[in-house]
Design an enzyme around this catalytic site. Sequence first.
Site, PDB file in Angstrom:
ATOM      1  CG  HIS A 187     -11.876 -42.250   6.018  1.00 24.24           C
ATOM      2  ND1 HIS A 187     -11.885 -41.364   7.056  1.00 24.24           N
ATOM      3  CD2 HIS A 187     -10.925 -41.798   5.155  1.00 24.24           C
ATOM      4  CE1 HIS A 187     -10.982 -40.415   6.856  1.00 24.24           C
ATOM      5  NE2 HIS A 187     -10.397 -40.643   5.711  1.00 24.24           N
ATOM      6  CG  HIS A 196      -7.525 -34.074   2.269  1.00 20.65           C
ATOM      7  ND1 HIS A 196      -7.643 -35.119   1.375  1.00 20.65           N
ATOM      8  CD2 HIS A 196      -6.612 -34.479   3.196  1.00 20.65           C
ATOM      9  CE1 HIS A 196      -6.836 -36.109   1.743  1.00 20.65           C
ATOM     10  NE2 HIS A 196      -6.203 -35.750   2.845  1.00 20.65           N
ATOM     11  CD  GLU A 211      -2.915 -35.531   4.926  1.00 22.10           C
ATOM     12  OE1 GLU A 211      -1.989 -36.347   4.918  1.00 22.10           O
ATOM     13  OE2 GLU A 211      -4.110 -35.857   5.014  1.00 22.10           O
ATOM     14  CB  CYS A 237      -2.076 -39.565  -2.416  1.00 22.28           C
ATOM     15  SG  CYS A 237      -1.799 -41.213  -1.796  1.00 22.28           S
ATOM     16  CB  CYS A 252      -2.778 -43.113   1.711  1.00 23.11           C
ATOM     17  SG  CYS A 252      -1.797 -41.627   1.966  1.00 23.11           S
ATOM     18  CB  CYS A 253       1.741 -42.310  -0.816  1.00 24.72           C
ATOM     19  SG  CYS A 253       1.062 -40.686  -0.354  1.00 24.72           S
TER      20      CYS A 253
END
Lengths: 593, 593
Positions: A92, A218, A270, A288, A354-355
Amino acid sequence: LEQIDPDVPSPGIVIPILNWLGTTQMFWDSDLGKSIETIAYSLYRKPNAALEARADAIIDMYEKLQAPDGYLNSFFQRIKPEWQWTNLRDFHELYCAGHMIEGAVAYYQATGKRKFLDVMCRMADHCVKKFGRGPGQVRGYCGHEEIELALVKLARVTGRQDYMDLAKFFVDERGQTPNFFVEEARAHGRDPKGVQKSTLEYNQSHLPVREQAKVVGHAVRAMYLYAAMADLATEYNDDSLTAALETLWADLTRKQMYITGGIGPAAANEGFTDHYDLPNDSAYAETCASVGLVFWASRMLGRGPDRLYADILEQALYNGAITGLSLDGKTFFYDNPLESSGKHHRWTWHPCPCCPPNIARLVASLGSYIYQVADDEIAVHLFAESEARVELANGARFTLRQETDYPWSGDISIAIDPEVPARFAVSLRVPAWAREARLMVNGQPVDPGAVGAEGYIRIEREWTKGDSLAMTLPLEPRLLRAHPAVRQDAGRVAIMRGPLVYCLEGADNGAGLNSVLLRHGLGAAQTATIPDLRGAIAIDLPVLRESGESWGEALYAEKAPETEPGQARLVPYHLWDNRAPGEMLVWLRQAAE
Amino acid sequence: LEQIDPDVPSPGIVIPILNWLGTTQMFWDSDLGKSIETIAYSLYRKPNAALEARADAIIDMYEKLQAPDGYLNSFFQRIKPEWQWTNLRDFHELYCAGHMIEGAVAYYQATGKRKFLDVMCRMADHCVKKFGRGPGQVRGYCGHEEIELALVKLARVTGRQDYMDLAKFFVDERGQTPNFFVEEARAHGRDPKGVQKSTLEYNQSHLPVREQAKVVGHAVRAMYLYAAMADLATEYNDDSLTAALETLWADLTRKQMYITGGIGPAAANEGFTDHYDLPNDSAYAETCASVGLVFWASRMLGRGPDRLYADILEQALYNGAITGLSLDGKTFFYDNPLESSGKHHRWTWHPCPCCPPNIARLVASLGSYIYQVADDEIAVHLFAESEARVELANGARFTLRQETDYPWSGDISIAIDPEVPARFAVSLRVPAWAREARLMVNGQPVDPGAVGAEGYIRIEREWTKGDSLAMTLPLEPRLLRAHPAVRQDAGRVAIMRGPLVYCLEGADNGAGLNSVLLRHGLGAAQTATIPDLRGAIAIDLPVLRESGESWGEALYAEKAPETEPGQARLVPYHLWDNRAPGEMLVWLRQAAE
């Protein structure tokens, strides 16, 4: 923050390394990026010196942390420098840079301060040198797409073509043969297939993007990729990208999207599974991912208004995304099932946070999704109490003010106030579900046949101070069925009113929502305001209920359950789980009568 | 086998230690125990010198391995001796001993050889010393029940009351306060709550067994516990145990059992969840758990024939258990969903190989579930081609021979041949679903009202050579519905014929089984034999099918799907996935008409 501050000792690894050899700690920078972006939107609307000072302090730390060559990532500088650029697929790094760039662009636009923007330009410069097809450059891209759409934003605000070209490079390279991630894994002695979930489909690198026809992997990654593709299709006028996007859009919205605009049914990846596989009680449908769908839909409007995209934007926004946030703004859904036995509730926090920042930055920037301008035109995609100050390329300057209680009411008043009379077009979206929409310009009805092929009414004229538009969208509840191939919805119906999906909740209807059978279609439906949900509109309906008491003790028997007549109340799906905990159901049964 | 043989070096840990600090390697002895048990049943029916020699060789190894104090467990002797008796909750030591005892008893009964029985008696003697309420003894019990029912078997075959009393001790101690597992964890410095799934409910130690009213936790563990409780209730004439068992039986069969006799819907705990929570496509319903239900049901018959138990025994056997095995006997289901989108298939092997030997030993010992004898009575619980040689306590000696094609046909002929005329009763089960069963004794019809309160027709008379019974059970297909509280079956129907649950399979009906709607109830149903399923009986029915083609491209629309008339074929559930892979569905939709 200890991870960023170069003046304190490195905290080391706080979150354990998982079996994919990484840790969520690797993406902390991305959450700070999203947070600064959210702060920026908030400062734009309302100054807050303390908040701004806090953001400035974090930005100062990042500036101090940045390496002389422009590299910036607190985890790979302070915790694991030896891992820098060793695993684009899982680590990432470019993803974090992308969110930091988005934060920097928003912060510059909101405050005029260039420091963070300059920091992130240096990181972008570093990437421009590092990645490309030239000698010594890496022909790679990130396992989690995000940098692409961020570079587009950065290019637009700085005018730097090389940033735009780098975004295009990342998109064009994705999925080419030989596959970069397979090569990268081999180069570092890793098994290319050895990592959990690491199919090439998982991160959409299984095929060149222009050859991808099915939405896979994803869900958030897919949405961010397609959003960048849509931006680049607009920027480069690239019809081959547009064609791929149209195919993917049809695949998603015709075969893989919940009626809520939720996407990605499976928790395991996901993300996406098979066509028409839309389980309701186990739906992942990450908040998300719907936010990402809003991003993509909004960018599909880059080539002009089209309700094919704007309708879905609205549907995903009101049902798939906003549902993530509780009414008090304090708790969050990550996954958004369409049926609950009463155990699904919003979190106050989550190990992979993250959301919350993602829904926050969406809500804080909602204004940019309502309107869109072209040289001589403003499009009104969404209906919401708002005021826009606009200057078009053709010189027209005006204020556009919407007054409306939408989506509770279908009446929308729009006042247009040019400083001096000016000629331009106002295009109003007429949602596909609004079959008898009415529009008046200064009190004069407009021919309903004026809705164009793309679903907008375009009013082009010379506007003068005091001009007004009055639109009325019919909000009668609608009964929807799913495609017969969606086995989980077979024989069931969902109810929508305007853009809102409705559901039964235990708070109004008690337990056993699958014993409720709708009667007489929606002919007898009535609306009512719900006092404990801030005046939202409920739908009350006559139903039959199967009776457990008269059934007796047997678990299985050769008889049909007895039914009793009753009433049921439906509430907007996005407001569920804001009252007493209990069951919830979107897809309802119907009585045979 | 390297793990057992004291003449070769220890293989060490072959299977990794998991986060509960154990490994499935700990239960290898149990699989050998089950295998020897299965070999024994098979030798009983048909000698096989090679197989017997192989079993003898393994038994020799175990004899050699056994410690002077009688302790025997290959893992805790050869791999981790320092872990002996340190973790009764998780380490399966007594569980392994139990399966070895069952194997030893069966092997003794089949071959007359005492060696393994003597070995396991020494281990049982070791346990009698180790566990109890006396000074220096451990007041503990096993986290995975099994030793209890095995000790009952051992006590019955050896006449040793101390083994029976130890079984009773284990059952009586379970769930007493202070909780043994909590104390044990503390004593060894472990967090009593720190282990995955280790709620006290998981292994039924949350309450004393006589106070347990809801079936909870790991399904196989629960069944083995209740089976032992049923044995002990019979042995000790213990009404308090019987009362608890009746409560638990009602809880399981009225609120937690699939129509297939599958139990334990959740994979997470391989066990039970909430009342009426019976998801079809994600059903765990482990094969072993239905085998365990057969064990329990069979022992509930210890106090006399009662179809409350025998009907469920048959239902679980024909649908929940046998389904685990493919027609060719080579592949195995662990979990048995009632709906499949086409991706669920039998395994050839599994990391936790518990089910294959469990279903094997059940199938190999089926004879003991068909008949049951009392002093002056033989009960016929199941209908199957078979011959029993019987000597009753009252001195009657006879052969009972069943000739039948059941469950395909409902005609059952029973010939009773006493050596000399003898007085005794034959009790024949009339299943609750068989409302118009007919019985003839030597060609003379018996009054249908002769069915007793427990669902058996009891024919007491002096039997002479050549006497015969002819029973006819009506096998018209039946339409069943689930209790309205089972949300997953709401509005749906299942079809049974005799004891068999039927299903739609893709092999006969193509894809999209949730588009199939039953018409006209079962009035137009017809049966046919299925050539590629060994002559099993299929049910053919008129149906409507919703058409995906005429629906168009929209995923959601305000219209009902069009339907087309057609035919559907249902096949017995236990035979599914023996032909071309595809969808499968038990709970069907019905047309509104």
